[in-house]
Structures are given as C-alpha cells and as structure tokens.
Design a protein around this motif. Sequence first.
Motif, short mmCIF file in Angstrom:
data_model
loop_
_atom_site.label_atom_id
_atom_site.label_comp_id
_atom_site.label_asym_id
_atom_site.label_seq_id
_atom_site.Cartn_x
_atom_site.Cartn_y
_atom_site.Cartn_z
N TYR A 321 0.93 -1.23 0.06
CA TYR A 321 0.07 -0.04 -0.05
C TYR A 321 0.91 0.97 0.00
O TYR A 321 1.57 1.55 1.05
CB TYR A 321 -0.87 0.03 1.28
N GLY A 322 0.93 1.99 -1.21
CA GLY A 322 1.79 3.14 -1.49
C GLY A 322 3.10 2.90 -1.94
O GLY A 322 3.94 2.17 -1.08
N ALA A 323 3.45 3.31 -3.11
CA ALA A 323 4.72 3.01 -3.65
C ALA A 323 5.61 4.17 -3.19
O ALA A 323 5.74 5.02 -4.11
CB ALA A 323 4.60 2.95 -5.19
N GLU A 386 -3.25 7.55 9.48
CA GLU A 386 -4.41 7.96 10.01
C GLU A 386 -5.26 8.36 8.69
O GLU A 386 -6.54 8.06 8.76
CB GLU A 386 -4.17 9.44 10.51
N GLU A 387 -4.77 8.97 7.63
CA GLU A 387 -5.72 9.43 6.56
C GLU A 387 -6.06 7.97 5.46
O GLU A 387 -7.28 7.88 5.34
CB GLU A 387 -4.70 10.15 5.50
N ILE A 388 -5.06 7.01 5.81
CA ILE A 388 -5.50 5.76 5.07
C ILE A 388 -6.60 5.00 5.66
O ILE A 388 -7.45 4.58 5.27
CB ILE A 388 -4.32 4.87 4.92
N GLN A 389 -6.29 5.03 7.04
CA GLN A 389 -7.37 4.31 7.86
C GLN A 389 -8.82 4.83 7.60
O GLN A 389 -9.68 3.90 7.51
CB GLN A 389 -6.99 4.69 9.21
N SER A 390 -8.91 6.02 7.68
CA SER A 390 -10.29 6.74 7.53
C SER A 390 -10.72 6.20 6.01
O SER A 390 -12.04 5.90 5.61
CB SER A 390 -10.62 7.90 7.73
N LYS A 391 -9.87 6.12 5.09
CA LYS A 391 -10.20 6.10 3.70
C LYS A 391 -10.53 4.43 3.31
O LYS A 391 -11.52 4.30 2.54
CB LYS A 391 -8.73 6.46 2.82
N GLU A 392 -9.96 3.75 4.19
CA GLU A 392 -10.04 2.21 4.02
C GLU A 392 -10.89 1.53 5.20
O GLU A 392 -10.68 0.27 5.70
CB GLU A 392 -8.73 1.58 3.95
P1 JHZ Z 1 5.23 9.70 1.16
C1 JHZ Z 1 8.92 11.46 -0.76
O1 JHZ Z 1 9.00 10.13 0.14
C2 JHZ Z 1 10.11 11.87 -1.43
P2 JHZ Z 1 7.70 9.22 0.04
C3 JHZ Z 1 10.85 12.84 -0.96
N1 JHZ Z 1 12.29 12.35 -1.06
C4 JHZ Z 1 10.65 12.99 0.52
O2 JHZ Z 1 11.73 13.45 1.11
C5 JHZ Z 1 9.46 13.06 1.13
O3 JHZ Z 1 8.66 12.62 0.22
C6 JHZ Z 1 9.06 14.22 1.59
C7 JHZ Z 1 0.92 7.09 -2.00
N2 JHZ Z 1 -0.31 7.10 -1.30
O4 JHZ Z 1 4.30 10.89 1.39
C8 JHZ Z 1 1.11 8.32 -2.95
C9 JHZ Z 1 -1.29 6.24 -1.74
O5 JHZ Z 1 -1.32 5.51 -2.82
O6 JHZ Z 1 5.12 8.73 2.17
C10 JHZ Z 1 2.75 8.43 -2.82
O7 JHZ Z 1 3.10 7.59 -3.98
N3 JHZ Z 1 -2.49 6.19 -0.99
C11 JHZ Z 1 10.61 13.99 -1.64
O8 JHZ Z 1 7.48 8.56 -1.46
C12 JHZ Z 1 3.22 7.66 -1.66
O9 JHZ Z 1 1.90 6.91 -1.06
C13 JHZ Z 1 -2.79 7.09 -0.01
O10 JHZ Z 1 -3.96 7.08 0.73
O11 JHZ Z 1 8.36 8.23 1.12
C14 JHZ Z 1 3.20 8.79 -0.61
O12 JHZ Z 1 4.56 8.83 -0.25
C15 JHZ Z 1 -1.64 8.06 0.41
C16 JHZ Z 1 -1.83 8.98 1.53
C17 JHZ Z 1 -0.48 8.10 -0.33
O13 JHZ Z 1 6.56 10.01 0.49
#
Ligand code: JHZ
Length: 419
Positions: A321-323, A386-392
Amino acid sequence: MSSFQKQVPRCRVSDSELTTVLDLGLHPLGNGFIAPSDTRDEFFYPLSVGFSEESKLVQLVDQPSPEQMFHSEYPFFSGTSVGMRQHFKQFAYSILSSKFLSENPLIVEIGCNDGILLSHFASRNLRHIGIEPADNVAALAREQGVNVLKDFFCEDTAEVILSSHGSADVIMAANVLCHIARLNDVIRGFKRLLKPNGVVVFEDPYLGDVVRKTSYDQIYDEHVFLFSAHSVVYAFGLADLQLIDVAPQPTHGGSMRYVLSHKGSYEPSDSVPRLLEEESRLGIDQLETFIRFQTKIEESKQALRSELEELKKRGKSVAGYGATSKSTTILNYCEITTDLLPYICDTTPIKHGKLSPGRHIPIKPHQEFQRNHPDVALLFAWNHFEEIQSKESKYLSNGGRFLTHVPFVRYLPQFGPEK
Ligand code: JHZ
C-alpha cells in the motif's frame, strides 16, 4: 566519469572523517520507478550511512548525482495527500501570523515542489519566489500562481534573487535540505539572502524519530542527511546562523521544524536546549548508537520476511500500500520480490504501469486494491496511516489488516479481527 558526487568518506559539512555505521547493500534510486522495457539499464549504488563525530551529521557515504534523482519525470508530488495539504496550510499560517514578516515581505521557498506551501502566500499577493529544479512539479506550482525560478539553490542563486527582489524576510524549506549534499553552499546562500531580522524555517524527517521507531526506510538516495538539533547547530553555526526554535511535527513519520536567525538577532527559546539534552539522552550524538541501529534493522528485516513467508504459506493474499520512496529501501534491503508481494497500489498516475525500483514489483492504481481487497496490505505509506485508515474503513471492517514494520513488525489496527 563516476556517477557519485564523492568517493572519499568525509563529512560534507565539516570535512572531518566519516565513520561508516550502516551498510544496507546495493540499492536502486528511491524514486527510480521503471518501465518494464527499461529494466536492463537500471542504476544501483552502495547505500551506506556515515557518522561524523565532529558535526554529528548522519549522512550517506555515497549519493547519486542530483540530475539522476531529480528530473522532468520525478514522480513525487507533495499535494497527493490530504494530510500534507493540511499540514502546509498550517505551516503557512504559522508564518503569516508570526512577527517575522515586514510590511512588504519577501518569502522564499527552496524546493517549492507543486506549490503546496507557497500558494498560500501567492494567493495573498505577497512577494514570493520558489526555487525548484524539477520541471514537471515546477509547472504545477506555476498553475497555482506561484513564481518559480527553475534551479538548484546555492550561494549564486541567492545573489540572483538579491539583485532582482532584495533580501528575504523568511526562507522556508520543507523536506528539501536533507536532500542537498552541498549543504554548506546552501547555508551560505541563506546567510547572504536573509534580512537582519529574517528567519530560515525548515523541516525534515527527524533523526530522533528514525532511531526511536527503527524507521530505517527514511534512508535512501535522496536523503543525504538525517538531521538532529546537534547537527543543525553545527552546520548553520559555520555561517554564524543560530538555532532559535524547534518544533516536532507529525509529518513523514516524525519530523522536526527548525527556526534559525542571524547570530544575536533573537533570544533562542527553551525548546532548543531541551531538545539538545533529549538527543544526548537518546545517544544520537554518539557513534555507538548507530552501530546498535544496524542490529535493530537486521532484526526488523528478519521479522518482516518471516511474516510475509508465513502469509504465503497460509495462502493469504498480500498487496503493498503506497509505492513510497521508503518502500524502495524496505523491498531491496529485505529482498522482497513478487513471490511475496505481487503488486503495490498507489494513487499517483505517473507510477502506474511501472515497476518498483530494483525488485520490479508492479505498481497498480488504487482501484485495483478496492476491486479486490487483499487479506493483508503491507503498509509502505505508514506515515499517512491516519488518512489511510479513514479512507479504507470498508477494508478494515471486512477484516482487512495493515502490516507495518514501524516501530516493529506488527498489524494495524492492533486488536483487529484475525484473518
Ligand atoms: P510519502 C517522498 O517520500 C520523497 P515518500 C521525498 N524524497 C521526501 O523527502 C518525502 O516525500 C518528503 C501514495 N499514497 O508521502 C502516494 C497512496 O497510494 O510517504 C505516494 O506515491 N495512497 C521528496 O515517497 C506515496 O503513497 C494514500 O492514501 O516516502 C506517499 O509517499 C496516500 C496517503 C499515499 O513519501
């Protein structure tokens, strides 16, 4: 020519010797999501972390070049999460209501990404300028009415801004400074650009949280530094800038906001000595702490792998969940391939149809997850839980569970039904 900026293990800020404290093996670019046809030429580099006894800076030993990491197809957009949009709105309000803005202020942001923070100043017609090297995100910022200078910030850029706009009341950076190897050059630029009563306000993932939560996935190519108050005092002190305030932030799994001014302009708040003391108690100003950290991350890897293997044995379906960039460290360090994790869902269109860097796990739209809920979701975006928990909520109420490695391998919600 070598693709690394620096081969000699020396601290980028103090030039003192760097002791290698963590070795995570060969890794691809954290955001190097790759088309299935391009996998043959994938770039790998040794991901290891060094500590300087002099500056207390925790930093990568080698880092790929900025051009390799930040380019026109850079796939991270700050505004993709609701939580981050709210956070930046509050960040903007804290500056707008502060004593730091003069009558006709100039606000500068380094690495303004899609304009998520600076747009709050642009919409109030305040003089502002965002510096952003990645074309695609800079274009989005412009669409928000933000003035963008497409560049990497350094002392020379400060001179350009000075001559065109004058000096700055506030210089902001969020999740940016930890990415810049030439930190001294950037700090000299701040010193040059800042008004006598101006402030630098920046935030980044906090080393104290990384150590406390064993969130070693904050270590990847883009994060050349993991800051603490100790290292910030040292690095900015070299340019006669002083730390006057600190404020912990919940973003990115635990961040710290640092406020700095010219030496003597303001009296530092009590929060600064308090945090310095707390850091010494936690040991993040000491080499041994990071040598112990290697053992903790190895244990985390074993625990995560055995849980995934167990799920496979029991015939449970699993999806990522989340790339995130962080997932690249987990997948590569823990040697997780499609036999344990068939796909990762993500909401970012530019990542869809690509493969995860290094381990080549397919990235699919979030709709795939909704269409066919897996028994277990491996939570790579744990910082947005937190955001994901409410979405899912539907997934959770149907018995779905999130598996996380932070602060240790466990299921969320903790007391949910057994699958
Ligand atoms: P997220 C990035 O890291 C890269 P990342 C960078 N190097 C950095 O320093 C920090 O950010 C600030 C997805 N997602 O924020 C969207 C879902 O699929 O943890 C994004 O691809 N569903 C600049 O990549 C990723 O997850 C959701 O509900 O580790 C979020 O990546 C949500 C909330 C997110 O940062």
